[in-house]
Design a protein around this motif. Structure first.
Motif, PDB file in Angstrom:
ATOM      1  N   GLU A  23      -4.872   1.713  -5.840  1.00  0.00           N
ATOM      2  CA  GLU A  23      -3.518   1.992  -6.321  1.00  0.00           C
ATOM      3  C   GLU A  23      -3.529   3.150  -7.307  1.00  0.00           C
ATOM      4  O   GLU A  23      -2.540   3.423  -7.994  1.00  0.00           O
ATOM      5  CB  GLU A  23      -2.887   0.728  -6.925  1.00  0.00           C
ATOM      6  CG  GLU A  23      -2.607  -0.327  -5.873  1.00  0.00           C
ATOM      7  CD  GLU A  23      -1.739  -1.471  -6.371  1.00  0.00           C
ATOM      8  OE1 GLU A  23      -1.069  -1.317  -7.407  1.00  0.00           O
ATOM      9  OE2 GLU A  23      -1.751  -2.532  -5.718  1.00  0.00           O
ATOM     10  N   ASP A  55       0.847  -1.197   0.000  1.00  0.00           N
ATOM     11  CA  ASP A  55       0.000   0.000   0.000  1.00  0.00           C
ATOM     12  C   ASP A  55       0.876   1.238   0.000  1.00  0.00           C
ATOM     13  O   ASP A  55       1.106   1.844   1.033  1.00  0.00           O
ATOM     14  CB  ASP A  55      -0.909  -0.020   1.237  1.00  0.00           C
ATOM     15  CG  ASP A  55      -1.737   1.240   1.360  1.00  0.00           C
ATOM     16  OD1 ASP A  55      -1.922   1.930   0.336  1.00  0.00           O
ATOM     17  OD2 ASP A  55      -2.195   1.546   2.472  1.00  0.00           O
ATOM     18  N   SER A  63      -9.036  -7.226  -9.262  1.00  0.00           N
ATOM     19  CA  SER A  63      -8.653  -5.889  -9.724  1.00  0.00           C
ATOM     20  C   SER A  63      -7.179  -5.818 -10.104  1.00  0.00           C
ATOM     21  O   SER A  63      -6.331  -6.480  -9.506  1.00  0.00           O
ATOM     22  CB  SER A  63      -8.983  -4.844  -8.666  1.00  0.00           C
ATOM     23  OG  SER A  63      -8.422  -5.205  -7.428  1.00  0.00           O
ATOM     24  N   ARG A  77      -7.527  -1.407 -10.007  1.00  0.00           N
ATOM     25  CA  ARG A  77      -7.623  -1.359  -8.550  1.00  0.00           C
ATOM     26  C   ARG A  77      -7.492   0.086  -8.086  1.00  0.00           C
ATOM     27  O   ARG A  77      -6.394   0.641  -8.021  1.00  0.00           O
ATOM     28  CB  ARG A  77      -6.536  -2.239  -7.906  1.00  0.00           C
ATOM     29  CG  ARG A  77      -6.738  -2.392  -6.402  1.00  0.00           C
ATOM     30  CD  ARG A  77      -5.789  -3.407  -5.793  1.00  0.00           C
ATOM     31  NE  ARG A  77      -6.040  -4.754  -6.300  1.00  0.00           N
ATOM     32  CZ  ARG A  77      -5.236  -5.799  -6.053  1.00  0.00           C
ATOM     33  NH1 ARG A  77      -4.137  -5.642  -5.344  1.00  0.00           N
ATOM     34  NH2 ARG A  77      -5.529  -6.980  -6.539  1.00  0.00           N
ATOM     35  N   SER A  90     -11.790  -9.945 -14.238  1.00  0.00           N
ATOM     36  CA  SER A  90     -11.484  -8.755 -13.449  1.00  0.00           C
ATOM     37  C   SER A  90     -12.559  -7.689 -13.558  1.00  0.00           C
ATOM     38  O   SER A  90     -13.144  -7.483 -14.615  1.00  0.00           O
ATOM     39  CB  SER A  90     -10.155  -8.176 -13.949  1.00  0.00           C
ATOM     40  OG  SER A  90      -9.919  -6.915 -13.378  1.00  0.00           O
ATOM     41  N   SER A 140      -2.336   1.901 -10.884  1.00  0.00           N
ATOM     42  CA  SER A 140      -3.122   0.848 -11.527  1.00  0.00           C
ATOM     43  C   SER A 140      -3.435   1.232 -12.976  1.00  0.00           C
ATOM     44  O   SER A 140      -3.393   0.390 -13.865  1.00  0.00           O
ATOM     45  CB  SER A 140      -4.387   0.543 -10.728  1.00  0.00           C
ATOM     46  OG  SER A 140      -5.407   1.440 -11.009  1.00  0.00           O
ATOM     47  N   ASP A 144      -1.889 -12.199  -4.670  1.00  0.00           N
ATOM     48  CA  ASP A 144      -2.610 -11.097  -5.311  1.00  0.00           C
ATOM     49  C   ASP A 144      -3.546 -11.681  -6.369  1.00  0.00           C
ATOM     50  O   ASP A 144      -3.728 -12.910  -6.442  1.00  0.00           O
ATOM     51  CB  ASP A 144      -1.631 -10.088  -5.927  1.00  0.00           C
ATOM     52  CG  ASP A 144      -2.272  -8.720  -6.163  1.00  0.00           C
ATOM     53  OD1 ASP A 144      -2.145  -7.842  -5.301  1.00  0.00           O
ATOM     54  OD2 ASP A 144      -2.921  -8.538  -7.219  1.00  0.00           O
ATOM     55  N   ALA A 145      -4.111 -10.800  -7.192  1.00  0.00           N
ATOM     56  CA  ALA A 145      -5.134 -11.228  -8.139  1.00  0.00           C
ATOM     57  C   ALA A 145      -4.569 -11.891  -9.403  1.00  0.00           C
ATOM     58  O   ALA A 145      -5.306 -12.144 -10.350  1.00  0.00           O
ATOM     59  CB  ALA A 145      -6.000 -10.033  -8.523  1.00  0.00           C
ATOM     60  N   GLY A 165      -3.788  -4.243 -10.192  1.00  0.00           N
ATOM     61  CA  GLY A 165      -2.865  -3.322  -9.540  1.00  0.00           C
ATOM     62  C   GLY A 165      -1.452  -3.592 -10.032  1.00  0.00           C
ATOM     63  O   GLY A 165      -1.264  -4.298 -11.032  1.00  0.00           O
ATOM     64  N   ILE A 203      -9.856  -9.311  -4.223  1.00  0.00           N
ATOM     65  CA  ILE A 203     -10.317  -7.922  -4.444  1.00  0.00           C
ATOM     66  C   ILE A 203     -10.907  -7.748  -5.858  1.00  0.00           C
ATOM     67  O   ILE A 203     -10.497  -6.861  -6.627  1.00  0.00           O
ATOM     68  CB  ILE A 203      -9.216  -6.874  -4.148  1.00  0.00           C
ATOM     69  CG1 ILE A 203      -8.431  -7.238  -2.875  1.00  0.00           C
ATOM     70  CG2 ILE A 203      -9.815  -5.477  -4.012  1.00  0.00           C
ATOM     71  CD1 ILE A 203      -7.409  -6.195  -2.430  1.00  0.00           C
ATOM     72  N   ARG A 216      -7.162  -4.472   3.502  1.00  0.00           N
ATOM     73  CA  ARG A 216      -7.822  -5.216   2.419  1.00  0.00           C
ATOM     74  C   ARG A 216      -6.894  -6.285   1.844  1.00  0.00           C
ATOM     75  O   ARG A 216      -7.307  -7.397   1.559  1.00  0.00           O
ATOM     76  CB  ARG A 216      -8.207  -4.267   1.273  1.00  0.00           C
ATOM     77  CG  ARG A 216      -9.532  -3.598   1.429  1.00  0.00           C
ATOM     78  CD  ARG A 216      -9.862  -2.788   0.175  1.00  0.00           C
ATOM     79  NE  ARG A 216     -10.802  -1.733   0.490  1.00  0.00           N
ATOM     80  CZ  ARG A 216     -12.126  -1.909   0.546  1.00  0.00           C
ATOM     81  NH1 ARG A 216     -12.644  -3.091   0.297  1.00  0.00           N
ATOM     82  NH2 ARG A 216     -12.925  -0.909   0.852  1.00  0.00           N
ATOM     83  N   TYR A 245      -6.395   0.143   2.649  1.00  0.00           N
ATOM     84  CA  TYR A 245      -6.003  -0.797   1.592  1.00  0.00           C
ATOM     85  C   TYR A 245      -5.076  -1.873   2.150  1.00  0.00           C
ATOM     86  O   TYR A 245      -5.194  -3.057   1.806  1.00  0.00           O
ATOM     87  CB  TYR A 245      -5.340  -0.031   0.443  1.00  0.00           C
ATOM     88  CG  TYR A 245      -4.799  -0.891  -0.681  1.00  0.00           C
ATOM     89  CD1 TYR A 245      -5.513  -1.987  -1.166  1.00  0.00           C
ATOM     90  CD2 TYR A 245      -3.563  -0.593  -1.271  1.00  0.00           C
ATOM     91  CE1 TYR A 245      -5.015  -2.764  -2.211  1.00  0.00           C
ATOM     92  CE2 TYR A 245      -3.072  -1.362  -2.310  1.00  0.00           C
ATOM     93  CZ  TYR A 245      -3.791  -2.443  -2.772  1.00  0.00           C
ATOM     94  OH  TYR A 245      -3.285  -3.208  -3.796  1.00  0.00           O
TER      95      TYR A 245
END
Lengths: 285, 322
Positions: free
Chosen positions: A172, A84, A136, A169, A165, A176, A109-110, A138, A133, A97, A94
């Protein structure tokens, strides 16, 4: 009145964390046709409803199982983790999160990247995880795609991205946004190396993901009935102030308008991919 | 003149100025020159005070000021021999995206950008600076034309976003923007991108891949507007000021993050207060950038462009790569 229906014991309640939700439980109800199936059956059907063909959302782990020859894949760049940097805080920081999502999913992560074999042929796959998340995009998503491309070029392997997606994000911010630029820029290097890039869009593929790598495949393919678009349907509806037609922004709609090469059901995915990759990579005299 | 809420102290002074001039017009025997001089001084002092500490949200407001100069204004002031060209050769001409062949200080270039309207009718005609896919394809056509004839490209970015419409989706808004990101990366000529107003998300980035990306001082550039961010994350429109702060969308922030190359200072009071002065500053910047970029070999320039964007992002890499 019969005492049968009388509740003898008062205050029977189940705490939220004890309540089981499908598909973690034994039964799964199809969100489309409401047919129930056991979770085991669903898994055997690759998370597709046996009655109506609805493709339930799955993540990288399941896609890798479907695509790669058993045990052939290696996860790459797992050390890359989100940070973050902006100290972004809306209703929740964040940083929190990130930790919550990592705990809930067991993912970093995603985006998960792996290299492996598909019917004996090499393939690098970068697959998004919607459960992290909202899938998303990022900095980690961008960096893993970027390194996946470098890996494909270095090893002369075909490259595939599975998109799933809600878009950029927000936490960010401009970082992002710049992942769109970063991934598109890196794809030009793959292009120059004349290595194939297959973009596979699944439900949902929207926002900045659509407006960058998802639409840049040498071939663009999708799962049936996946939502694919730049602006979300709600935003469009609010803008134009009228209802959207049935099937708007679904895979079939995109195929009809010329933005997809073909739609593939999950059960046919591996075979279709393998045939396609063979065409790209087969050595000829 | 129109004033933003935080410019109220200025509005009062301008009002007094108008009155003085009125008095003078009615009776030119009344000497008002001293009073006017005094007022002018206090306008400058007040302006300096008002503009000394702008919040991110106030900068967003400035970037949208109704009197802020738009793309065609800068084209008329900075360039000569402008020949506007139209159309994407596929669907239609997008009035939200303008551009054409021009010269700056005798150097032939292609200049293009989003255009907002200046009154109700022209705002609608320009679709409030929100381009459809054909706008991005029109822009790409101009850029490929420039590349063919080895002319540098200058894009002026000012958009609240790419248009979120039904037809836009049918014709592939996502594909059009994505294609531009890809193709702009590969352009063999120098590309200079300048955010002159609003830099909203993919709609801005769609003409924003350049060797130099710069922001005018009072502009913003990020992934979402503060209003939409507030609506999505806080589920209301009330947190737009907070969202503007959290998003770190100002030119200073963006330069600090290394996401843009330069910040171009605006005259005191913003670009709309002294448009001609702004035009001069902008022209100097573009000429400087052209001078720096033109001698670089095309392949090297492209590689530098790719490397620049590839470095953008923050993450931790827990174990060093072997």
């Amino acid at each position: 009145m019969s005492t049968w229906f009388k509740r003898i014991k008062q205050g029977i309640q189940t705490a939220t964390h004890e309540k089981k939700e499908a598909p973690d439980g034994v039964w799964h109800k199809c969100p489309e046709c409401r047919t129930t199936a056991t979770v085991k059956e669903l898994e055997q059907h690759l998370y597709v409803c046996h009655k109506c063909g609805y493709h339930n959302r799955i993540n990288s782990k399941e896609y890798f199982n479907i695509i790669f020859d058993e045990g052939s894949e290696t996860l790459l760049f797992e050390n890359i983790r989100p940070v973050d940097k902006l100290g972004f805080e809306d209703v929740k920081p964040y940083s929190k999160r990130i930790i919550d999502a990592q705990k809930a999913t067991g993912l970093g992560d995603a985006m998960t990247v792996a290299a492996g074999k598909i019917e004996g042929q090499d393939l690098v796959v970068a697959c998004m995880n919607f459960n992290f998340i909202g899938g998303s995009m990022g900095s980690v998503v961008g960096e893993k795609i970027s390194r996946g491309i470098d890996y494909a070029i270095e090893h002369k392997m075909p490259f595939m991205i599975i998109s799933k997606s809600g878009g950029a994000r927000m936490m960010e911010s401009a970082f992002s946004l710049m992942q769109m630029a970063k991934t598109s820029a890196k794809l030009t290097r793959l292009d120059k190396a004349r290595l194939p890039y297959i973009s596979f869009m699944t439900d949902p593929t929207t926002g900045g993901v659509t407006a960058s790598y998802a639409m840049l495949g040498d071939i663009n393919i999708a799962e049936p009935k996946a939502l694919i678009g730049f602006a979300g349907p709600r935003v469009i509806k609010e803008t134009i102030k009228r209802d959207l037609p049935d099937g708007f922004q679904r895979s079939e709609f995109l195929l009809e308008h010329g933005f997809l090469d073909f739609i593939v059901e999950r059960k046919d995915l591996k075979a279709r991919l393998s045939t396609t990759i063979n065409w790209f990579m087969k050595a000829t005299a | 003149m129109q004033f933003l809420d935080f410019e109220k102290p200025l509005e009062e002074l301008f009002h007094q100025m108008d009155k003085l001039k009125e008095v003078h017009a009615k009776n030119d025997k009344v000497d008002v020159s001293n009073a006017i001089k005094e007022l002018e001084d206090s306008i400058e002092i007040t302006r300096a005070k008002v503009y000394e500490h702008l919040t991110p949200w106030q900068r967003v407001q400035l970037s949208r000021h109704p009197e802020r100069p738009y793309t065609l204004f800068y084209i008329s002031r900075l360039f000569n021999n402008f020949v506007e060209i139209f159309g994407d050769r596929q669907v239609k001409d997008d009035k939200a995206m303008v551009g054409g062949m021009a010269e700056i200080d005798g150097i032939p270039v292609m200049v293009l950008g989003q255009q907002k309207g200046t009154n109700t009718k022209s705002r609608q005609m320009r679709n409030f600076g929100m381009a459809n896919p054909e706008g991005y394809r029109k822009a790409l056509r101009m850029m490929k034309l420039a590349e063919k004839f080895n002319r540098p490209i200058i894009t002026l970015i000012d958009t609240p976003g790419a248009y979120p419409g039904l037809e836009a989706e049918e014709r592939g808004q996502g594909e059009a923007i994505a294609r531009n990101l890809f193709e702009m990366t590969n352009l063999k000529v120098p590309v200079i991108c300048i955010i002159i107003g609003e830099g909203a998300s993919g709609g801005a980035l769609g003409i924003g891949i350049g060797d130099k990306v710069a922001m005018l001082e009072n502009t913003w550039y990020t992934v979402i507007s503060p209003e939409s961010c507030s609506s999505i994350l806080w589920h209301n429109w009330e947190n737009k000021e907070k969202a503007a702060e959290q998003l770190k969308l100002t030119s200073t922030d963006m330069k600090g993050f290394g996401l843009v190359d330069d910040v171009i200072p605006e005259p005191l009071g913003g670009a709309h207060a002294k448009p001609d002065e702004m035009a001069t500053i902008l022209k100097q910047y573009i000429l400087g950038a052209l001078k720096e970029l033109t001698p670089i070999n095309a392949d090297k320039r492209i590689n530098q462009r790719i490397d620049k964007f590839s470095k953008m992002g923050f993450y931790e890499d827990q174990v060093a790569h072997s």
